[in-house]
Each structure stands twice: as structure tokens, then as C-alpha cells.
Scaffold this motif. Sequence first.
Motif, PDB file in Angstrom:
ATOM      1  N   ALA A 147       5.005  -0.768  15.944  1.00  0.00           N
ATOM      2  CA  ALA A 147       5.271  -2.045  14.192  1.00  0.00           C
ATOM      3  C   ALA A 147       5.865  -3.032  15.688  1.00  0.00           C
ATOM      4  N   ASP A 148       6.070  -2.822  17.191  1.00  0.00           N
ATOM      5  CA  ASP A 148       6.581  -3.590  17.871  1.00  0.00           C
ATOM      6  C   ASP A 148       5.423  -4.439  18.463  1.00  0.00           C
ATOM      7  N   GLN A 149       4.419  -4.410  18.408  1.00  0.00           N
ATOM      8  CA  GLN A 149       3.159  -5.384  19.057  1.00  0.00           C
ATOM      9  C   GLN A 149       2.447  -4.725  18.016  1.00  0.00           C
ATOM     10  N   LEU A 150       2.614  -5.280  16.483  1.00  0.00           N
ATOM     11  CA  LEU A 150       1.241  -5.362  15.264  1.00  0.00           C
ATOM     12  C   LEU A 150       0.637  -6.586  15.483  1.00  0.00           C
ATOM     13  N   PHE A 151       1.422  -8.136  15.897  1.00  0.00           N
ATOM     14  CA  PHE A 151       1.182  -9.169  15.577  1.00  0.00           C
ATOM     15  C   PHE A 151       0.477  -9.660  16.943  1.00  0.00           C
ATOM     16  N   THR A 152       0.357  -8.316  17.768  1.00  0.00           N
ATOM     17  CA  THR A 152      -0.078  -9.244  19.565  1.00  0.00           C
ATOM     18  C   THR A 152      -1.571  -9.387  19.699  1.00  0.00           C
ATOM     19  N   PRO A 153      -2.314 -10.223  19.654  1.00  0.00           N
ATOM     20  CA  PRO A 153      -3.622 -10.238  19.985  1.00  0.00           C
ATOM     21  C   PRO A 153      -4.276  -9.346  20.910  1.00  0.00           C
ATOM     22  N   PHE A 154      -5.126  -9.215  20.365  1.00  0.00           N
ATOM     23  CA  PHE A 154      -6.253  -8.524  21.432  1.00  0.00           C
ATOM     24  C   PHE A 154      -6.182  -6.693  20.744  1.00  0.00           C
ATOM     25  N   PHE A 155      -4.900  -5.835  19.730  1.00  0.00           N
ATOM     26  CA  PHE A 155      -3.868  -4.834  20.044  1.00  0.00           C
ATOM     27  C   PHE A 155      -4.347  -4.745  18.647  1.00  0.00           C
ATOM     28  N   THR A 156      -5.316  -3.402  18.677  1.00  0.00           N
ATOM     29  CA  THR A 156      -5.766  -2.845  17.536  1.00  0.00           C
ATOM     30  C   THR A 156      -5.463  -1.045  17.227  1.00  0.00           C
ATOM     31  N   THR A 157      -5.176  -0.744  16.246  1.00  0.00           N
ATOM     32  CA  THR A 157      -5.682   0.693  16.695  1.00  0.00           C
ATOM     33  C   THR A 157      -6.776   0.993  15.916  1.00  0.00           C
ATOM     34  N   LYS A 158      -7.569   0.492  15.618  1.00  0.00           N
ATOM     35  CA  LYS A 158      -8.958   0.787  14.506  1.00  0.00           C
ATOM     36  C   LYS A 158     -10.148   0.632  16.230  1.00  0.00           C
ATOM     37  N   GLU A 159     -10.652   1.812  16.010  1.00  0.00           N
ATOM     38  CA  GLU A 159     -11.976   2.055  16.862  1.00  0.00           C
ATOM     39  C   GLU A 159     -12.737   0.779  17.111  1.00  0.00           C
ATOM     40  N   GLU A 160     -13.001  -0.272  15.995  1.00  0.00           N
ATOM     41  CA  GLU A 160     -13.915  -1.059  15.716  1.00  0.00           C
ATOM     42  C   GLU A 160     -13.616  -2.516  15.488  1.00  0.00           C
ATOM     43  N   GLY A 161     -12.264  -2.160  16.021  1.00  0.00           N
ATOM     44  CA  GLY A 161     -11.535  -3.682  14.951  1.00  0.00           C
ATOM     45  C   GLY A 161     -11.216  -4.688  16.951  1.00  0.00           C
ATOM     46  N   MET A 162     -11.507  -5.476  16.306  1.00  0.00           N
ATOM     47  CA  MET A 162     -11.307  -6.375  18.110  1.00  0.00           C
ATOM     48  C   MET A 162      -9.665  -7.201  17.989  1.00  0.00           C
ATOM     49  N   GLY A 163      -8.779  -6.728  17.048  1.00  0.00           N
ATOM     50  CA  GLY A 163      -7.140  -6.763  17.385  1.00  0.00           C
ATOM     51  C   GLY A 163      -7.090  -8.508  16.793  1.00  0.00           C
ATOM     52  N   ASP A 173       0.682  -1.297  -0.132  1.00  0.00           N
ATOM     53  CA  ASP A 173       0.250   0.745   0.728  1.00  0.00           C
ATOM     54  C   ASP A 173       1.171   1.650  -0.221  1.00  0.00           C
ATOM     55  N   ARG A 174       0.241   2.459  -0.457  1.00  0.00           N
ATOM     56  CA  ARG A 174       1.164   3.521   0.138  1.00  0.00           C
ATOM     57  C   ARG A 174       0.510   4.778   1.201  1.00  0.00           C
ATOM     58  N   GLY A 175       0.270   4.133   1.982  1.00  0.00           N
ATOM     59  CA  GLY A 175      -0.465   4.874   3.671  1.00  0.00           C
ATOM     60  C   GLY A 175       0.675   5.626   4.293  1.00  0.00           C
ATOM     61  N   GLU A 176       0.654   5.674   4.771  1.00  0.00           N
ATOM     62  CA  GLU A 176       2.337   6.417   6.469  1.00  0.00           C
ATOM     63  C   GLU A 176       2.806   5.880   6.661  1.00  0.00           C
ATOM     64  N   GLY A 177       1.916   4.421   6.529  1.00  0.00           N
ATOM     65  CA  GLY A 177       3.339   3.525   7.488  1.00  0.00           C
ATOM     66  C   GLY A 177       3.185   3.025   8.750  1.00  0.00           C
ATOM     67  N   ILE A 178       3.749   2.453   9.266  1.00  0.00           N
ATOM     68  CA  ILE A 178       3.586   1.508  10.721  1.00  0.00           C
ATOM     69  C   ILE A 178       4.837   2.216  11.617  1.00  0.00           C
ATOM     70  N   PRO A 179       4.492   2.839  12.583  1.00  0.00           N
ATOM     71  CA  PRO A 179       5.012   3.679  13.457  1.00  0.00           C
ATOM     72  C   PRO A 179       5.900   2.492  14.742  1.00  0.00           C
ATOM     73  N   ARG A 180       7.566   2.978  14.702  1.00  0.00           N
ATOM     74  CA  ARG A 180       7.424   1.880  15.720  1.00  0.00           C
ATOM     75  C   ARG A 180       7.007   1.235  16.754  1.00  0.00           C
TER      76      ARG A 180
END
Length: 709
Positions: free
Chosen positions: A638-654, A628-635
Motif C-alpha cells: 500500500a505504501d508504494q501502490l501508486f509509484t510509477p513502475f511498481f507492480t505485483t503482476k508478472e506481466e504488468g508495467m506498473g 472487490d472481494r479479494g484478499e486486500g492490499i498488504p501494508r
Amino acid sequence: MKFPLLNGVSWASRRWSLWALLLALVVTLLAILVWLSGRYESSMVQSRLEHDAGETVTDIRSGLTRNIQTFQALQSTERPPAAWHAPAAELLREHREIMRLEWRSETLEVLGFVETPYRSSVFERLGRHGMEADVNLTCTTARRLSGSAYSTSYFMPQNDGLGLEVMDMCLPIVAAGRLMGYVVATYSLQDILGELVGKQLARGVGLSFTEADGTRLALHGVVSRGSRVYVAQQLLDLPGNTLVVRMESRLGTPALFPNVLTALVTAMSVALLAVLFLLARDMRRRLKVEHDLGEALAFRKAMEDSVLTGLRARDLQGRITYVNPAFCKMVGVDAKDLLNQSVPAPYWPPELAAMYQQRQEIRLSGSNLPREGHESVFMRQDGTRFPVLIMEAPLINAVGKHTGWMSAILDVSEQRRIEELSRASQDRLQATARLAMVGEMASLLSHELNQPLAAISSYATGSLNLLQGEMAPAATSSPGGPDAGPTAPPLSEDLQLAMRRIAEQAERAGKVIKSVHDFVRRRDQVREAVEPRALLDAIMPLVSLQARKLGVRVVIEVDAACEPVLCDRTMVEQVLLNLSRNGMQAMQAMQGIDETQAPNQQARVLTLRIRPAASNAHSRWVEFAVIDRGEGIPREVADQLFTPFFTTKEEGMGLGLSLCRTVIEQHGGFLGFEAAQPRGTIFSFTLPVALARDGHADVDAAGTAKEMA
């Protein structure tokens, strides 16, 4: 803090040090005197033994010379062998060291011989003939030297089981310059030591003949053993042979002290003991008190040093007067750097120094300081902060006067760490419970949704069949026929396609739910060989629909060299679909780029790329990438991107990326991400290539670990 009797203990220890030094010097002097006297006596004994060894060699050489003169006198007059026998036998009775005496002709023929009367014949067991070669060599040497010559010693075994070390002496008999024959005498080395050495020299010592390498040939006396054995060696140089005379003795071992030194040391010892007794009687009571005080102080100091609680004493002005080792270790500062320090203290954080100073002034201004503890933050020498619990109380001296404040400081950083670990453990337990709940919900939903989805698929198929059935009569009726009725409207091809899509997506939803159900239940997934492009084609209708809605252009790049992959088709399609939706959503928050370069629509491009994971075309892995050509992932994200229940979306479950990584790892692949240039993110994962073997699809896993990395 100064203690009343500390100086007294210091003086007592200094006095004891001086007394100990004095005693050490006296003992050292006595030890040196004893050592020097012992060395002197040892050297005297060794010198005396060396002299006795020299005298022994002289006695042996003189005895052998006298024997030669006796042999010459025996042969001075011409006589037949029968007349020679009697005086020769008399000579052997006088000289016990001679075992055998022979008269030989100039050709070394034995004309007569006499054996010693004190023992059986030395040559009785082996005979004399075996030694003829040595006798010939010795007589030849004697003839060359024009005098007596001695052979090397040799061992002769006896009938009693013992043996004897002997040597031969050959003396040429010359009359008027003409060789008349030889006198051959056989000596016993042991008897030479016993007969030719003076009795005074041989008393109390061990005499022996040895070879140059130390081999003992003959022994007379008792061999001395032990660590204080004195040994002297002298060479006995005889014509034709050289022997070593060894003398060993334990006599003359030096006494403890020589006489003069004994008197001197005894006098010094008596005087020293008298002085020590007088001083000890005068100082006994004082030393006892100091000893008790020292023990009390040492006991208290040991307790202070052994406690883990930091102790700090301050006077009424706030200066530090005492700290224990635990406090110094706690703050990382030596005691000498803390004593007499006022505000700000070295262990105060600079940003809190003003607040701490104000709080200290308030707390120390009152005489009745509360004894409850309060928490604070200290700073170590390396700059690290740590929480502490401080409990303070007034410091009262022996006369009841308030002289300062005593504080007990506890490092509670470990307690805080344990509390943090407990909270983290609770969070993990809650996450585990949520995962279990998600599994139960997935199982329940998969069971409940299967029937509605099957109904949707059935209704869509039935509707399509009904529409096609209505269209058939209309198509077969003639427009101008006699029973022609109203013409049925033709069924739109778009409507047929929509109905087919409804059936396909309902069937696909059922497969997805079944795959999720099997994934949650840890059942074996059914894997098949699938063309990589087919995986994209399966999700493109849904991706294209959302792309049109969000205004994103989708670009597909598929390398023709990619081989079919072995995978659970439904689960991998869901991974691609999830990554594609995330990529499109990541470009929604991005502001438009410079209008002069390109419109905002062109900036929202989602690239789906498939290529071999290695540089060659025969890689065992195929790489799928969503760019994609988005803004990228902040550092920090990135450290906990694949952690269960971690999400940056308001409606997401992580759970999306976490489940995607789990699915790929179950296939033996790897899911990761990296930054794209000039902006954006690349999510990529690998799947194994399906290789045909005997008509079945299989995976060559030989290079799994290497190529996956």
C-alpha cells in the motif's frame, strides 16, 4: 594510558592553585582594610560635616536673635521719624544682611524706612506695595505670638538682570502693654549665609538655603560636584517660616590608608614579596620544564579532541586503556565506562559478539598486525547499529617496547547514506528515462495505430452495409414469382450487433489513443458534461466480457440523485475500466470460501457504485467506487501502490494506477483506496459536478478543496 609527567603537571597546578589562593586572601585582606578605613574616614567626615551644619544653624539663629535685640534697643526711646533715621542707617551699615528697615505704625502705615547703603534698593524695580499682603500676614502672626515672626521667602528681580531671594521679619513694639507700632526688616538669604555664619565654618564648603523639596533658594560658596560629595542638612526653624540649611563639602576625603594601617600593610607586603622571591628563584627552572611539558601535553590533547576520527588504545590483553572524545561520541558511551573494558565491548552488537571476540583473538595473537583497514559494525548505547572502518597498528612506547594496539575508527554511515542516495537518484533517473520512453512509445503507437483502427472501423461499417444490401433484394423477391431465384439467407441480428460492436470499439480505441496522445503531450483535454451512468454503460460490454471469462458477477449501484459530471469522457472511462479489471483480477487468487455458507461463484462479486460524495443530494462532487472481494492490499504494498513502475503482476508495467491517479487529479478529484469489510478493497475517486450556467456546463469550484478531502 598513563603519561610519565602527568603527575608532575598535576602537582604544579596544585602549587599554583595554593599560591593563587594565598595571593587572593592577601589581596582580599588588603581590600577589606582599605574599604573599612575608607568607610571609617567617610563616617568621620560626614559626622564632622553634620556637626558643622548644626553649628551653622546655631550661628544663624544667634545672629537673627541679636538683630532682634538691636531692633528693640532702637525703638526703646520715643523719637520722631526724623530722629529715627540716623541710628537706623547706622544699624544697616553694621548689618549687611538687612536690605531694608521700616518703622510702621500700629495700622502698618510706614512712618519711616532706611535702605542698605551697599546696593541699590531691592524694591526699586517692582516697588514695595506688591508685598504689603505678606507683610500684613507676617505682622499679624507676630502680634499673635507676641514676638518676632518671619515671612516665607520670595524672589525680587533686580535692574541688573539678576535677582535676590529675601524674607521679611516683623517685630511688634510694645510699651506698657500697648502696641506702639512695628519694625519690619527685609533680609537677604544669601547675605545671611555670608554674614551670620562663622568664617571657619564657611571656608571650603558650599552653604545654601533650600526648601523642603530640595529647591535651592540661596547659595554661598562653591557647589561641590562629583561622586564623593558629602552633604549635611539641618532645619532652621524660625517663627512663621522653616528653612533647610544644606552644607556640601569635598574636603576631608579619606586618604588611601590610615597611618597605622599603612605601616601594617606595607610590612606584610614586603615580607610576602621577599618570601615569594625566594620561592620563585628556587622553583623557576622546575616550573619552566613543567610548563613546557604541560604545553606539549595540552597541544597533543587538543589535537586528539579536535579530530573526527575515533581513537582507541588497547593493551596486550585487549583491555581498553584510552579513548578520545570522538570515539565516545561515536558509540554514545562515556570514557569512564569504556576504560579497562575487555571482551565483549559495550559497543559490540550482541549477535556479533562471539564472531568479534574470535576475530580479535586471532588479530591480537600475532605481533605483526597488518595496517590495512577492515569494516565492522558497532552499536550505540541506544541500540542503533552503524558501519565503521577500523585501522589498527602496534603501539610502541618510548623505549621501543610493544605495549598494545592503537586503532583509528571512522564512522562510514554517512558515506553509506550518500551512496544509497546516489543509487536512489540513479533509480529515479532510470525511471524518468523509462517514462520519457513510454511517452515516446505512446506518441508513436498513437500515430501508427490510428490508421489500422480507422481501417477496421471502415471495414466493419462497409461489411455491415454490404450484408444489409444483400438482404434487401432477397426480401423484395416474391417466393412464387416468375423470375424467382434461390432465396438469400436472412442476416442474423446477432451478426449485425457484432459488426456494430466492432465498429464502435474500433472508434473507441481511436479515441483512447488520441486521449493518451493528448495526455502525454500535455494538451488541453476536451471536457464535457456526462451522466455518471453513461460512463458505466460505455465500458460495460468490455467489463461484462471479462467478467464472464473470469467468473465474476458485476453489481451496479447508481444513486439517482447524482448529477452530470464534467470530465474527459474517454480518459475517465479508461480509469473505470482499469480499476474494474484490477478488481476482477484481485479475486482470481482468492481461494473459495466455506461451501456451507455460499458457493465460490457468489464470493467473486465486483460492485460498481456511483453516489454523491457528501451526505446531501446537492454535493458538488460525485464519487465513483469499484469494490472487490479479494484478499486486500498488504501494508508493504500500500505504501508504494501508486509509484510509477511498481507492480505485483508478472506481466504488468506498473503504470496503470499511477496514470489513473494523474488523470483524476487533473480533473481536480482524488483517487484513493481503503479496506472493505469483511474483506476486499474499495478504490474510489471523485469528479466535479457540471452545473448549467447560461446554457454552458461549468464547474462550481468553490468547495473543491474541502469536499475533495
